[in-house]
Design a protein around this motif. Sequence first.
Motif, short mmCIF file in Angstrom:
data_model
loop_
_atom_site.label_atom_id
_atom_site.label_comp_id
_atom_site.label_asym_id
_atom_site.label_seq_id
_atom_site.Cartn_x
_atom_site.Cartn_y
_atom_site.Cartn_z
N MET A 1 0.98 -1.22 -0.04
CA MET A 1 0.06 0.06 -0.02
C MET A 1 0.96 1.30 0.05
O MET A 1 1.70 1.31 0.75
CB MET A 1 -0.90 -0.15 1.29
CG MET A 1 -1.95 1.00 1.26
SD MET A 1 -2.82 0.88 2.58
CE MET A 1 -3.80 -0.54 2.61
N PRO A 3 2.15 5.07 0.73
CA PRO A 3 2.28 5.82 1.80
C PRO A 3 0.91 7.08 1.58
O PRO A 3 0.43 7.21 2.57
CB PRO A 3 3.29 6.33 2.01
CG PRO A 3 4.25 6.15 0.58
CD PRO A 3 3.53 5.00 0.19
N LEU A 6 -2.10 5.25 2.45
CA LEU A 6 -2.20 5.14 4.04
C LEU A 6 -2.61 6.22 4.71
O LEU A 6 -3.47 6.30 5.58
CB LEU A 6 -0.73 4.83 4.38
CG LEU A 6 -0.30 3.32 4.49
CD1 LEU A 6 1.34 2.95 4.79
CD2 LEU A 6 -1.15 2.64 5.54
N ILE A 7 -2.00 7.47 4.42
CA ILE A 7 -2.30 8.70 4.84
C ILE A 7 -3.76 9.14 4.55
O ILE A 7 -4.71 9.36 5.53
CB ILE A 7 -1.40 9.92 4.39
CG1 ILE A 7 -0.08 9.72 4.80
CG2 ILE A 7 -1.98 11.45 4.77
CD1 ILE A 7 0.95 10.56 4.27
N ARG A 9 -6.39 7.04 3.83
CA ARG A 9 -7.47 6.28 4.42
C ARG A 9 -7.29 6.67 6.09
O ARG A 9 -8.38 6.61 6.46
CB ARG A 9 -6.58 4.79 4.67
CG ARG A 9 -7.72 3.48 4.42
CD ARG A 9 -7.00 2.30 4.60
NE ARG A 9 -6.07 1.83 5.45
CZ ARG A 9 -5.96 0.67 5.71
NH1 ARG A 9 -6.42 -0.33 5.06
NH2 ARG A 9 -5.10 0.50 6.87
N LYS A 10 -5.87 6.90 6.82
CA LYS A 10 -6.25 7.41 8.12
C LYS A 10 -6.86 8.53 8.24
O LYS A 10 -7.76 8.81 8.97
CB LYS A 10 -4.67 7.66 8.50
CG LYS A 10 -4.50 7.74 9.87
CD LYS A 10 -4.49 9.29 10.24
CE LYS A 10 -3.55 10.15 9.86
NZ LYS A 10 -3.94 11.80 10.21
N PRO A 93 10.10 9.03 6.15
CA PRO A 93 10.75 9.36 4.69
C PRO A 93 10.07 9.80 3.74
O PRO A 93 10.58 10.00 2.62
CB PRO A 93 11.28 7.98 4.60
CG PRO A 93 11.18 6.97 5.67
CD PRO A 93 9.84 7.68 6.50
N LEU A 94 8.65 10.33 3.92
CA LEU A 94 7.88 10.58 2.96
C LEU A 94 8.32 11.99 2.62
O LEU A 94 8.79 12.86 3.43
CB LEU A 94 6.52 10.66 3.46
CG LEU A 94 5.70 9.52 3.69
CD1 LEU A 94 4.25 9.59 4.01
CD2 LEU A 94 6.18 8.24 2.78
#
Lengths: 250, 320
Positions: A1, A3, A6-7, A9-10, A93-94
């Motif tokens: 998935m 990043p 992920l953000i 979705r969060k 690290p994004l």
Amino acid sequence: MSPQWLIARKEAGELLLSGRGLAWLLGASLAMSAFALLLVSSTELSLLDNAQVVYDMLGIATALAALLAMVVGIDAIGGERERNTLIPLLLTPLRRNQIITGKMASIVIAWVALFVVALPYIWSVASTGQNLGAGLLVTVVLGTPVILTFGYYGMWLGAGMAQLVSAYVVGLLTLMVAASPLLLGPALRQSVIGRIFDAINPFSAAVNAYDAVVIDSMSLLSQWPGFIAAFLWLGLTFLLARSRIRHLTV
Amino acid sequence: MKQVQANANEAKNLLSVDCLVLRRGNTTVLNGVSLHINSGEIYGLLGPNGAGKSTAIAAITGLLPFTGGQIRVFGQDLIDSTQAVRRHIGVLPEDAGFYSWMTAPAYLTFYARLFDSNHSPDKIGGLLDLVGLDPSSRQLIGAFSRGMKQRLGLARALVADPRLLILDEPTNGLDPRGRRDIHDVLLHLAAEGVAILMCSHILDDIDRLCSAFGIIVKGETVASGTREDLLSKAAQGARYEIFLEAGDGKELAAVPGVTIASHEGNRVEVSLAAWHRPHETWARLLEAGWPVSEIRKYGTGLEDFYLSVTDTDINQERAA
């Protein structure tokens, strides 16, 4: 998935599953309920042309979504900074572009949720179905960039203003001015100032296209100038938000 | 051969900060911060409030652009490879915030995935266990105490198995047992080769954990080195309290090497000249028949040293 996802979705989970997010959807639902009820129960308003009613409902849904996008945009940067949750995210690290994309994706999800909530109300007032499909399509095609424009504008405000409250006040005032074509009479909009304002206002780009497609039954393709204007605003606000967030210090 | 030697040094030296300068507008916030941390070393960063410790950490982690000097992490220039080195750095910022609506395992899983690190339930549970939180708890972070949040912050810093750990006030809000637990975790990590940079106002933390430390005053490193080096310098200026059973303490000034800093009745505060060893001086006092009832050293060596370094600066400022 990825990043970004992920953000997204969060953030979307936080927005839609928290009390605050559900309150938003409930508030939007109540506003549209009240408006729909007014349209069918008021003697004068019930005489309105069906296409006009659909246009009004689409305009209200777009304004509510733009407000939601702007508030979420401000909170995504300014709110997180105030709650000290932005620093841990910036320490991953994004790249900041990835963070911006993730946060914008959550605004898209919120817009989809609000659009789904609005659908029954739009359908209920569009009893004869006149231009309903075209109206929904023009909302998706032209409303979406305008709504995302306000999302990026919110991020820009959230990143640049030291006080969260100031960002909300400035954002709300801007949105009220931008969405004023929904309320202004035709005479005022046809004046010189009204025409200039319409030409530079991203919100006008959307509602004028709604007007043309839903009320005047024009084709969606004929609305290309509005389409270009909406995407120019989207690009401009994206660049502004990206620049501010890339240079954001803590 | 030289290249091999350089690589070996880089492998050992995980963080090098040289003459770091940071200006904000017309204000110079950092003006020559330098520190070097090797693998397995715990380095303490000390300084008065507002000295620039947290700013230095923000610059080292790439959150604040600096105007001069150089930061090398794992041998790479920070500016050229911020994202790449961040993958191996764990950071616990001061006043870190948390997503209050998440549970601790969900929160750590989210960050582990952002770091593209192992996020298996076993790994996450092990981390929570390591910092003293219950891995099976479904309690939301919003209901956590300050100490629990601090532990969770440390777990977040460890989520990607960092080679370099940067901690700003890691024992803030912890009770004595919690502090001791965190000390044990940090010592364990250092033993495994993790380099740790920690800021703290609690000298006991620094004293117990750090093998090297530096002191920043007004944005400048005024002392830096290994614990042994710095404390041996500190011992030269140590102060002692001497309690006499009788007699006037002022007469102690006649004892070679002893300088009286203050005296009040039978209590005398003295310092020793650098070339005098304390235990030999005390033995001579007793042999000479001085009625000494008690001799106390002031605070810890580190505390003395810290106060002397920072006092000097404050006194200079007052004099100016």
